[in-house]
Design a protein around this motif. Sequence first.
Motif, PDB file in Angstrom:
ATOM      1  N   LEU A  52      34.671  39.433  38.341  1.00 45.27           N
ATOM      2  CA  LEU A  52      35.132  39.908  37.034  1.00 45.27           C
ATOM      3  C   LEU A  52      34.760  38.927  35.937  1.00 45.27           C
ATOM      4  CD1 LEU A  52      38.622  41.396  37.968  1.00 45.27           C
ATOM      5  CD2 LEU A  52      36.390  42.504  37.906  1.00 45.27           C
ATOM      6  N   VAL A  53      34.785  37.629  36.250  1.00 42.65           N
ATOM      7  CA  VAL A  53      34.339  36.631  35.277  1.00 42.65           C
ATOM      8  C   VAL A  53      32.857  36.828  34.977  1.00 42.65           C
ATOM      9  CG1 VAL A  53      34.007  34.163  34.848  1.00 42.65           C
ATOM     10  CG2 VAL A  53      36.096  34.957  35.965  1.00 42.65           C
ATOM     11  N   GLY A  54      32.054  37.000  36.037  1.00 44.82           N
ATOM     12  CA  GLY A  54      30.628  37.210  35.839  1.00 44.82           C
ATOM     13  C   GLY A  54      30.326  38.479  35.057  1.00 44.82           C
ATOM     14  N   TRP A  55      31.054  39.547  35.355  1.00 41.96           N
ATOM     15  CA  TRP A  55      30.869  40.817  34.636  1.00 41.96           C
ATOM     16  C   TRP A  55      31.182  40.627  33.163  1.00 41.96           C
ATOM     17  CZ3 TRP A  55      34.813  45.374  35.052  1.00 41.96           C
ATOM     18  CH2 TRP A  55      34.318  46.504  34.393  1.00 41.96           C
ATOM     19  N   ARG A  56      32.255  39.922  32.876  1.00 43.79           N
ATOM     20  CA  ARG A  56      32.637  39.645  31.487  1.00 43.79           C
ATOM     21  C   ARG A  56      31.541  38.867  30.772  1.00 43.79           C
ATOM     22  NH1 ARG A  56      35.955  35.319  30.498  1.00 43.79           N
ATOM     23  NH2 ARG A  56      36.877  35.150  28.429  1.00 43.79           N
ATOM     24  N   HIS A  57      30.961  37.882  31.440  1.00 43.24           N
ATOM     25  CA  HIS A  57      29.894  37.091  30.828  1.00 43.24           C
ATOM     26  C   HIS A  57      28.633  37.923  30.592  1.00 43.24           C
ATOM     27  CE1 HIS A  57      31.587  32.923  32.228  1.00 43.24           C
ATOM     28  NE2 HIS A  57      32.305  33.497  31.285  1.00 43.24           N
ATOM     29  N   ARG A  58      28.443  38.945  31.408  1.00 48.85           N
ATOM     30  CA  ARG A  58      27.264  39.806  31.238  1.00 48.85           C
ATOM     31  C   ARG A  58      27.502  40.917  30.232  1.00 48.85           C
ATOM     32  NH1 ARG A  58      27.639  39.398  36.809  1.00 48.85           N
ATOM     33  NH2 ARG A  58      28.289  41.585  36.988  1.00 48.85           N
ATOM     34  N   GLY A  59      28.649  40.924  29.600  1.00 47.54           N
ATOM     35  CA  GLY A  59      28.907  41.903  28.552  1.00 47.54           C
ATOM     36  C   GLY A  59      29.903  42.978  28.904  1.00 47.54           C
ATOM     37  N   GLY A 114      33.084  45.096  28.905  1.00 52.33           N
ATOM     38  CA  GLY A 114      34.080  45.275  27.845  1.00 52.33           C
ATOM     39  C   GLY A 114      35.439  44.748  28.259  1.00 52.33           C
ATOM     40  N   GLY A 115      36.175  44.214  27.287  1.00 52.54           N
ATOM     41  CA  GLY A 115      37.476  43.630  27.583  1.00 52.54           C
ATOM     42  C   GLY A 115      38.435  44.597  28.242  1.00 52.54           C
ATOM     43  N   ALA A 116      38.501  45.840  27.728  1.00 50.63           N
ATOM     44  CA  ALA A 116      39.429  46.823  28.294  1.00 50.63           C
ATOM     45  C   ALA A 116      39.019  47.199  29.715  1.00 50.63           C
ATOM     46  CB  ALA A 116      39.476  48.067  27.407  1.00 50.63           C
ATOM     47  N   GLN A 117      37.716  47.317  29.953  1.00 46.58           N
ATOM     48  CA  GLN A 117      37.234  47.670  31.295  1.00 46.58           C
ATOM     49  C   GLN A 117      37.539  46.556  32.289  1.00 46.58           C
ATOM     50  OE1 GLN A 117      33.130  48.241  29.887  1.00 46.58           O
ATOM     51  NE2 GLN A 117      33.204  50.279  30.792  1.00 46.58           N
ATOM     52  N   VAL A 118      37.243  45.325  31.906  1.00 48.79           N
ATOM     53  CA  VAL A 118      37.499  44.198  32.797  1.00 48.79           C
ATOM     54  C   VAL A 118      38.991  44.089  33.085  1.00 48.79           C
ATOM     55  CG1 VAL A 118      37.361  41.688  33.044  1.00 48.79           C
ATOM     56  CG2 VAL A 118      35.434  42.952  32.043  1.00 48.79           C
ATOM     57  N   ALA A 119      39.815  44.268  32.069  1.00 48.95           N
ATOM     58  CA  ALA A 119      41.264  44.170  32.249  1.00 48.95           C
ATOM     59  C   ALA A 119      41.774  45.235  33.215  1.00 48.95           C
ATOM     60  CB  ALA A 119      41.959  44.298  30.904  1.00 48.95           C
ATOM     61  N   ARG A 120      41.262  46.456  33.099  1.00 45.86           N
ATOM     62  CA  ARG A 120      41.701  47.536  33.986  1.00 45.86           C
ATOM     63  C   ARG A 120      41.364  47.212  35.434  1.00 45.86           C
ATOM     64  NH1 ARG A 120      38.185  52.496  33.148  1.00 45.86           N
ATOM     65  NH2 ARG A 120      36.819  51.160  34.391  1.00 45.86           N
ATOM     66  N   ILE A 138      36.835  28.700  38.146  1.00 49.43           N
ATOM     67  CA  ILE A 138      36.061  29.399  37.117  1.00 49.43           C
ATOM     68  C   ILE A 138      36.822  30.627  36.594  1.00 49.43           C
ATOM     69  CG2 ILE A 138      33.880  28.633  38.114  1.00 49.43           C
ATOM     70  CD1 ILE A 138      33.407  31.548  38.999  1.00 49.43           C
ATOM     71  N   VAL A 139      37.888  31.009  37.284  1.00 43.25           N
ATOM     72  CA  VAL A 139      38.720  32.144  36.851  1.00 43.25           C
ATOM     73  C   VAL A 139      39.755  31.704  35.803  1.00 43.25           C
ATOM     74  CG1 VAL A 139      40.358  33.909  37.695  1.00 43.25           C
ATOM     75  CG2 VAL A 139      38.370  33.302  39.075  1.00 43.25           C
ATOM     76  N   ASN A 140      39.914  30.405  35.581  1.00 46.55           N
ATOM     77  CA  ASN A 140      40.975  29.911  34.696  1.00 46.55           C
ATOM     78  C   ASN A 140      40.989  30.539  33.303  1.00 46.55           C
ATOM     79  OD1 ASN A 140      41.912  28.336  36.759  1.00 46.55           O
ATOM     80  ND2 ASN A 140      41.215  26.386  35.916  1.00 46.55           N
ATOM     81  N   PRO A 141      39.839  30.856  32.689  1.00 49.90           N
ATOM     82  CA  PRO A 141      39.906  31.510  31.380  1.00 49.90           C
ATOM     83  C   PRO A 141      40.646  32.846  31.386  1.00 49.90           C
ATOM     84  CG  PRO A 141      37.725  30.584  31.707  1.00 49.90           C
ATOM     85  CD  PRO A 141      38.451  30.466  33.027  1.00 49.90           C
ATOM     86  N   LEU A 142      40.798  33.450  32.555  1.00 48.63           N
ATOM     87  CA  LEU A 142      41.506  34.739  32.650  1.00 48.63           C
ATOM     88  C   LEU A 142      43.004  34.584  32.895  1.00 48.63           C
ATOM     89  CD1 LEU A 142      38.999  36.824  34.843  1.00 48.63           C
ATOM     90  CD2 LEU A 142      39.197  36.760  32.346  1.00 48.63           C
ATOM     91  N   ILE A 143      43.493  33.343  32.968  1.00 45.85           N
ATOM     92  CA  ILE A 143      44.912  33.138  33.268  1.00 45.85           C
ATOM     93  C   ILE A 143      45.830  33.889  32.301  1.00 45.85           C
ATOM     94  CG2 ILE A 143      46.783  31.443  33.413  1.00 45.85           C
ATOM     95  CD1 ILE A 143      44.763  29.425  34.463  1.00 45.85           C
TER      96      ILE A 143
END
Length: 342
Positions: free
Chosen positions: A108-115, A117-123, A149-154
Motif C-alpha cells: 500500500l505504501v508503494g501503491w501510494r508512491h506510484r500515485g 489515490g488517498g481514498a482508494q489506498v485508505a479503503r 517504511i509503513v510508519n507514514p501511514l500510522i
Amino acid sequence: MTQSPSFQTVMHDPQWLAHRYDPGHDAFHLRHVSRARRAAMPFLTDEYLGSDKPLILRRVDAVEHAPPASPIHFIFHSAYCCSTLLAAAFDIPGTSMGLKEPVLLNDLVGWRHRGGGGAQVARVMDEGLRLLARPFSAGEATIVKPSNIVNPLIPAIMAMRPDARALFLYAPLEAYLASIARKGMWGRLWVRDLFGKLLREGMLGALGIAPEAFLGLTDLQVAAAGWLAQQQQFQSLAGTLKQRVATLDSETFVDRPYDTLDALGQFFKFELDPSAITAIINGPVFGRDAKNGDAFAPGKRAADARSGVALHAEELEKVVVWARHVADSAGICVALPQPLIR
C-alpha cells in the motif's frame, strides 16, 4: 480433480494469510501459512514464505466473505530495536498472535508512491487490516509489527482502528548508529534508502538541514537523520494519540523483559499470567536470534554492540554530538515521552 476451496472456507481459515495486494487487478494474494511456520519466520516476506503460488481473490470477494474485525494492536518501530523479538514473544495461543512485517502494508505504501489515490489506498488499507486480523482462536488479539517504511501511514491506521493501541519502539541513538556501523556496506546502503523514502514523505524538513547539504552527509549522519525524523514522528504522534500510545527503547526491553511483556500485555488490553511470561522469556523465542534463528547466548547482543562501538568509536562520537545538536535545535526528544515502563 481437486476442487478449489470456497471463498467462505478460505476467508474463515486464518492460515490463509493476506500477503499482498495487487492494485492493477484489485486483488488480494493469499498464502497458506500455518501458525507454526509464522512463528518460525523472522518476517512474513516472499524470501521466507517460499515460491508457492498464491491464491488470488478479487478484493470484493475476499472482503464479502471475511469474518468480522477482531482486536488489533500495533508495534511500530524505527528499526534495529528488537521489534522482531518483541512481536515473536506475543505468539501466545489463545491470547495473541504477532504478525512480523506483513508485506500487504508495504504494497500500500508503494501503491501510494506510484500515485494511488488517498481514498482508494485508505479503503484497501481498512479492508487489509481486517483480513490480517483473523485470529486462530476466538478472542485472540492480533499484534501487527509493520516494516518501518509503513510508519507514514500510522495516523491513518490509528484513525481507522479507534480501539487499537500502539507501542512506539526505538533503539537509543548511540545503539542505533552502532548497529548500522557494524553492518558495514549493507547497513549504510539501507539507511540511505530509508533516507530517500523519508525525504519523499516530507519527514526530513523539520530537522533544519538544508537540502543542498544532504549530499555532504556521511553515511552515519544519514543514519542519524533518519533516526531523528522517525523519532520526531513518534514524539508528535504520542502527543496527538495520548493514552493510545506507549513508548519503549530497546535497551529497557532487553534489560527488563519480564516488566516489558507484563506492561505491554496490559496496555494491549489483556493480562498475561506471570508463569506464562516467565516461560516465554526462558523459552526458545528469547534463546535465538530473532532474525536468523541462531542460538543467542546471554550477553551476545551487548558484546556485539561493544565491538561495533569500539571499531567505529571516533566516527560514532562525532555523529552523536552532531545529531544531538540537530535534535536540540528541532525540539526532538532523544528519549520519547509516555514510556511503557519507568
